[in-house]
Design a protein around this motif. Sequence first.
Motif, short mmCIF file in Angstrom:
data_model
loop_
_atom_site.label_atom_id
_atom_site.label_comp_id
_atom_site.label_asym_id
_atom_site.label_seq_id
_atom_site.Cartn_x
_atom_site.Cartn_y
_atom_site.Cartn_z
N THR A 8 4.51 2.03 -12.90
CA THR A 8 5.39 2.95 -12.42
C THR A 8 6.02 3.90 -12.40
O THR A 8 7.12 4.65 -11.33
N SER A 9 6.59 4.73 -12.96
CA SER A 9 7.62 5.31 -13.31
C SER A 9 6.44 6.66 -13.24
O SER A 9 7.54 7.72 -12.58
N ARG A 10 5.35 6.47 -13.47
CA ARG A 10 4.52 7.96 -12.56
C ARG A 10 4.70 8.04 -11.52
O ARG A 10 4.96 9.32 -10.95
N TRP A 11 4.85 6.37 -10.31
CA TRP A 11 4.78 6.85 -9.18
C TRP A 11 5.90 7.76 -8.36
O TRP A 11 6.58 7.55 -7.49
N MET A 12 7.12 6.92 -9.59
CA MET A 12 8.51 7.11 -8.66
C MET A 12 8.25 9.00 -8.88
O MET A 12 8.52 9.99 -7.75
N LEU A 13 7.75 9.15 -9.88
CA LEU A 13 7.48 10.80 -10.52
C LEU A 13 7.11 11.56 -8.85
O LEU A 13 7.30 12.31 -8.76
N TYR A 14 6.11 11.21 -9.00
CA TYR A 14 4.79 11.29 -8.44
C TYR A 14 5.61 12.28 -6.36
O TYR A 14 5.71 12.63 -6.24
N SER A 15 6.19 11.22 -6.14
CA SER A 15 6.97 10.53 -5.07
C SER A 15 7.95 11.63 -4.71
O SER A 15 7.35 11.70 -3.50
N ILE A 16 9.10 11.32 -5.23
CA ILE A 16 9.65 12.61 -5.11
C ILE A 16 9.12 13.88 -5.50
O ILE A 16 9.55 14.82 -5.14
N THR B 72 15.39 10.03 -18.10
CA THR B 72 14.08 9.04 -17.62
C THR B 72 14.44 7.69 -18.08
O THR B 72 15.71 6.84 -17.29
N GLY B 73 13.23 6.91 -17.87
CA GLY B 73 13.36 5.30 -18.34
C GLY B 73 14.04 5.01 -17.31
O GLY B 73 13.90 5.32 -15.11
N LEU C 12 15.99 17.38 -14.20
CA LEU C 12 16.78 16.88 -15.45
C LEU C 12 15.83 15.69 -15.78
O LEU C 12 15.60 15.79 -17.17
N HIS C 13 14.71 15.46 -15.64
CA HIS C 13 13.61 14.28 -15.80
C HIS C 13 12.40 15.18 -16.32
O HIS C 13 12.04 15.48 -17.64
N ARG C 14 12.86 16.69 -16.32
CA ARG C 14 11.44 17.55 -16.63
C ARG C 14 12.04 17.54 -17.96
O ARG C 14 10.91 18.32 -19.21
N SER C 15 13.68 18.15 -17.96
CA SER C 15 13.87 18.50 -19.37
C SER C 15 14.00 17.04 -20.73
O SER C 15 15.00 17.48 -20.96
N SER D 286 10.76 1.97 -8.02
CA SER D 286 12.27 2.42 -8.50
C SER D 286 12.84 1.41 -8.79
O SER D 286 12.83 0.63 -9.95
N VAL D 287 12.48 0.01 -8.29
CA VAL D 287 13.30 -1.23 -8.05
C VAL D 287 11.79 -1.82 -8.66
O VAL D 287 12.17 -2.64 -9.41
N LEU D 288 10.80 -1.46 -8.09
CA LEU D 288 9.69 -1.94 -9.29
C LEU D 288 9.81 -2.08 -10.64
O LEU D 288 9.46 -3.02 -11.40
N TYR D 289 9.98 -1.03 -11.18
CA TYR D 289 10.30 0.00 -12.83
C TYR D 289 11.61 -1.48 -12.90
O TYR D 289 11.54 -1.69 -13.62
N LEU D 290 12.92 -1.66 -12.26
CA LEU D 290 14.11 -2.08 -12.95
C LEU D 290 13.52 -3.35 -13.01
O LEU D 290 14.33 -4.08 -14.17
#
Length: 275
Positions: free
Chosen positions: A180-188, A243-244, A236-239, A152-156
């Motif tokens: 980066t966004s994909r790995w944020m999602l996979y992690s949680i 995002t972003g 919320l991300h799935r819906s 998330s920090v890397l994304y920002l």
Amino acid sequence: MTELAMAWLYEIMVVLYATGIVFYFIDFFYKRVKIRRLGFWLISIVWVLQTIFFILYIVETKRFPILSLTEGIYFYAWLLVTLSILLHCIARVDLPVFFINVLGFIFVTIHLFAPNQVENPLVKSLESEMLFIHISFAILAYAAFSLSFVFSVLYLILYRLLKEKKYTKLWSRLPDLHQTSRWMLYSILVGVPIIFISLILGLEWAFLKLDALSIFDVKILGSFVITIIYLLILVLHRSGKLTGLNFAWAQVYTFLLVVINFFLGSKLSNFHIWY
């Protein structure tokens, strides 16, 4: 079969069951055929191990084991796993299969911690192993949430660099925004079911083994709040409502709650004591 071997088999069964639930959880949010198949085969192995324990118990007692509460719980858990496999193969309904497996996992572990179990070294050993699994899964979940925080920090950072057109060779080895966004999602996506399973094991152990336990314990409440927040982030991300940048900031703030809960919650808890 020796008691040590049976303890190892039971421990392996619980870990496989938990891992299978994690796979079903991931498939529920983001349809992945391979992930669902892995979850199904893990649950199938659990069913085989449960059946082996069931048959061994029948051979040992020379009767069908449903005469006591703990025997009935185990038989019920076995039926739930059997039903989930049948539903997967025949009806192919994903959501009921996921919830049936969660319910089955709860009853498998309740059977282990049941207070009217016969006192023997095997039961004591398994109780210790389940507590170990609870702690291990909690730490694994924290590791997954740490990864989500890092990405998330890397994304920002990447977003800001790209927006200001300051992307230089110094950052050339970093992943792109999509990765980066994909790995944020996979992690949680991995962390949420793992922390949920850890909470199930921890609560069962605490309720049945501690003389005094309040559900309003700071560490328990904090862990449930964090799990619910991460689950809401996923929903919320799935819906498409989170995002972003908002998706990244939500994980950064929630991870700060994880850190607070880990250190401050442990200090204020009545039984989560770290030396």
